[in-house]
Design an enzyme around this catalytic site. Structure first.
Site, mmCIF file in Angstrom:
data_model
loop_
_atom_site.group_PDB
_atom_site.id
_atom_site.type_symbol
_atom_site.label_atom_id
_atom_site.label_comp_id
_atom_site.label_asym_id
_atom_site.label_seq_id
_atom_site.Cartn_x
_atom_site.Cartn_y
_atom_site.Cartn_z
ATOM 1 N N SER A 130 0.853 -1.186 0.000
ATOM 2 C CA SER A 130 0.000 0.000 0.000
ATOM 3 C C SER A 130 0.889 1.237 0.000
ATOM 4 O O SER A 130 1.548 1.532 0.997
ATOM 5 C CB SER A 130 -0.909 -0.001 1.236
ATOM 6 O OG SER A 130 -1.722 1.155 1.257
ATOM 7 N N SER A 132 1.617 5.478 -1.705
ATOM 8 C CA SER A 132 0.940 6.775 -1.742
ATOM 9 C C SER A 132 -0.004 6.909 -2.925
ATOM 10 O O SER A 132 -0.989 7.634 -2.861
ATOM 11 C CB SER A 132 1.984 7.891 -1.793
ATOM 12 O OG SER A 132 2.825 7.727 -2.918
ATOM 13 N N LYS A 150 -2.722 -3.975 -9.399
ATOM 14 C CA LYS A 150 -2.389 -2.657 -8.845
ATOM 15 C C LYS A 150 -3.541 -1.694 -9.142
ATOM 16 O O LYS A 150 -3.955 -1.560 -10.302
ATOM 17 C CB LYS A 150 -1.090 -2.134 -9.472
ATOM 18 C CG LYS A 150 -0.600 -0.822 -8.888
ATOM 19 C CD LYS A 150 0.773 -0.472 -9.457
ATOM 20 C CE LYS A 150 1.341 0.793 -8.835
ATOM 21 N NZ LYS A 150 2.704 1.092 -9.321
ATOM 22 N N ASP A 285 13.144 3.562 -10.098
ATOM 23 C CA ASP A 285 12.616 3.409 -8.743
ATOM 24 C C ASP A 285 13.082 2.059 -8.181
ATOM 25 O O ASP A 285 12.294 1.260 -7.691
ATOM 26 C CB ASP A 285 11.088 3.478 -8.761
ATOM 27 C CG ASP A 285 10.513 3.875 -7.412
ATOM 28 O OD1 ASP A 285 11.287 4.307 -6.531
ATOM 29 O OD2 ASP A 285 9.293 3.747 -7.218
#
Length: 518
Positions: A130, A132, A150, A285
């Site tokens: 979970s 942002s 997702k 990322d």
């Protein structure tokens, strides 16, 4: 258009949250902070109790989703937020309490426009992650395939749009103050942040990035990307194959499973270099939560909302800079900065080379446990101010990812030497891309392309200058000085006007008397 009052109130509200975590101390104490910003900081912190040790990560976490993403971006900018804040922001975890499954289920049903039972036979109501922007659930398709689903948080796009509008307003006013604030280009930083988050908020774009990276990394053994289920993917929901593996940050579990940790560390570094330097398209990322290790040792990457791109010329400069730093050729590294116009031409190449030597020499031949790429970036940022080097937005994601990759590699193998791992790859790429054969191939390709364009160029010239038609050329006409373009000055000009009026009027009167004019 949001009123300035609203922007100021938002900034003061966020400022008070930052103050309660001690995160305004650095801004207020920095001699480069413009006086108007210091005044706003004093107002924001008025009446708050500031801890002695600031916790920047916790402050951004408390402000909300957009601030979490902005904090992760600022973690790569010690030149803006300072080294202490940048290091603290690297610990910022993009996690929020999960939403009730009923809300997530309703969002999925709206996005598909059909009952979920016709798409999935099973969805685990407890999320596996979970963050942002979205949360992830394990599911099973009606065909029986286990997948990861997702789903965007409801209303997240509107929330981000409001916050980013205030970021843009604040950055524009900060840059308008001039001086150091203008050199750091905060508006460009926010513009890049806005572009990255817009990509993250469209899960079709993330799915496309995943597919593109999977295709680019096909030939790299030991690194893979999950397949996308395009039939169950749209702007708000993305479905990919389920990944069974150990998170790369769980070193003890990896060791217990018998994985070769130094080999994993080297493979991760080389996978990043392959993406960034060879392909110019990289996973930006690469934190511990987005990398898994399968039982066979394959590294599996997930979450492609943030991707970086570098054009070929910039990649060539980057490769030469990295290789120059590893071999100690600081003169060449300095020349590249001037060729790329990263450093203004009024500075001295020799002086800049000396400054680079001060950064590179302490690092050569030492393990990352002593000195690192992150420390090198901090040192480079420290000298940019002396040489009026503006922020290069296209390199921000690269810098951020380099620090992330180094952190994970160090956890896996504390003795890893990033330079030793990187140098053979970079040397080979430079030889292939910048060597004589590559230069000749580039020249042949460019010249051949020019030859192919010649017919099109000729056609455009003919369109611009068409052939003469059947009518004969017009004879030359005598030049006549016009009254309003005459060179006479003062009274002579007005006399000319009067004579012209009298003569013209006389001709009209004579024509009427003789019956020439009706």
């Amino acid at each position: 258009m949001t009123r300035p009052t609203i922007h100021i109130l938002r900034l003061l509200k966020w400022g008070r949250t930052l103050a309660r975590h001690g995160a305004l101390r650095g801004i207020e104490g920095d001699p480069n902070t413009p006086p108007p910003v210091k005044r706003l900081v004093r107002i924001a912190r008025f009446g708050t109790v500031q801890p002695r040790v600031p916790d920047y990560a916790a402050a951004f976490q408390a402000i909300g989703p957009a601030a979490i993403k902005l904090g992760q971006t600022l973690a790569t900018r010690p030149d803006i937020v300072g080294e202490e804040a940048a290091h603290n922001l690297l610990t910022l975890q993009d996690s929020l309490p999960p939403l009730p499954f009923e809300q997530v289920e309703a969002e999925m049903a709206r996005s598909f426009g059909v009952p979920l039972t016709s798409v999935f036979s099973e969805i685990d109501p407890v999320p596996v992650g979970s963050a942002s922007i979205a949360q992830v659930h394990r599911g099973v398709t009606v065909e029986g395939h286990t997948v990861a689903i997702k789903v965007l948080r409801p209303g997240i796009r509107e929330k981000f749009a409001k916050d980013i509008e205030t970021y843009e307003w604040a950055a524009a006013h900060l840059e308008g103050l001039g001086g150091e604030a203008r050199r750091l280009r905060p508006r460009m930083t926010i513009a890049n942040f806005k572009r990255w988050t817009h990509r993250e908020l469209d899960l079709r774009r993330e799915a496309a990035s995943s597919s593109e990276l999977a295709e680019a990394m096909k030939g790299f053994e030991g690194y893979t990307v999950p397949d996308v289920d395009w039939d169950r993917t749209n702007g708000r929901v993305m479905t990919i194959e389920w990944v069974d593996g150990i998170k790369i940050g769980d070193v003890e579990a990896l060791r217990a499973a018998g994985h070769d940790l130094p080999q994993l560390a080297s493979r991760l570094v080389l996978a990043f270099l392959t993406q960034a330097i060879s392909g110019g398209f990289f996973h930006a990322d690469m934190h511990q939560g987005n990398l898994f290790v399968r039982p066979d040792g394959t590294i599996v990457a997930i979450d492609f909302g943030i991707m970086g791109r570098i054009d070929r010329r910039a990649r060539q400069w980057l490769a030469e800079i990295l290789y120059g730093l590893t071999t100690g050729n600081y003169r060449r590294v300095a020349e590249i900065h001037f060729e790329a116009q990263y450093v203004p031409s009024y500075h001295s190449v020799e002086e800049f080379a000396t400054a680079l030597r001060a950064v590179g020499e302490p690092m050569r031949g030492k393990p990352v446990s002593e000195l690192s790429v992150g420390m090198m970036l901090d040192s480079l940022f420290a000298i940019t101010r002396d040489f009026d080097m503006q922020t290069q937005p296209h390199l921000l994601l690269l810098q951020k990812t380099m620090v992330m990759v180094e952190g994970i590699a160090t956890q896996l193998d504390p003795k890893i030497n990033m330079w030793d791992v990187s140098a053979p790859y970079v040397r080979s790429w430079i030889r292939d891309e910048l060597g004589p054969e590559a230069a000749l191939a580039d020249r042949i390709r460019e010249d051949f392309g020019t030859l192919l364009r010649l017919p099109q160029i000729v056609r455009r010239i003919e369109e611009r200058f068409p052939a003469k038609g059947g009518a004969p050329d017009q004879p030359p006409l005598p030049e006549i000085d016009l009254v309003w373009e005459g060179k006479a000055e003062g009274g002579s000009r007005w006399l000319g006007y009067a004579v012209a009026v009298l003569v013209g009027g006389g001709l009209v009167w004579a024509g009427q008397m003789l019956g020439w004019l009706g």
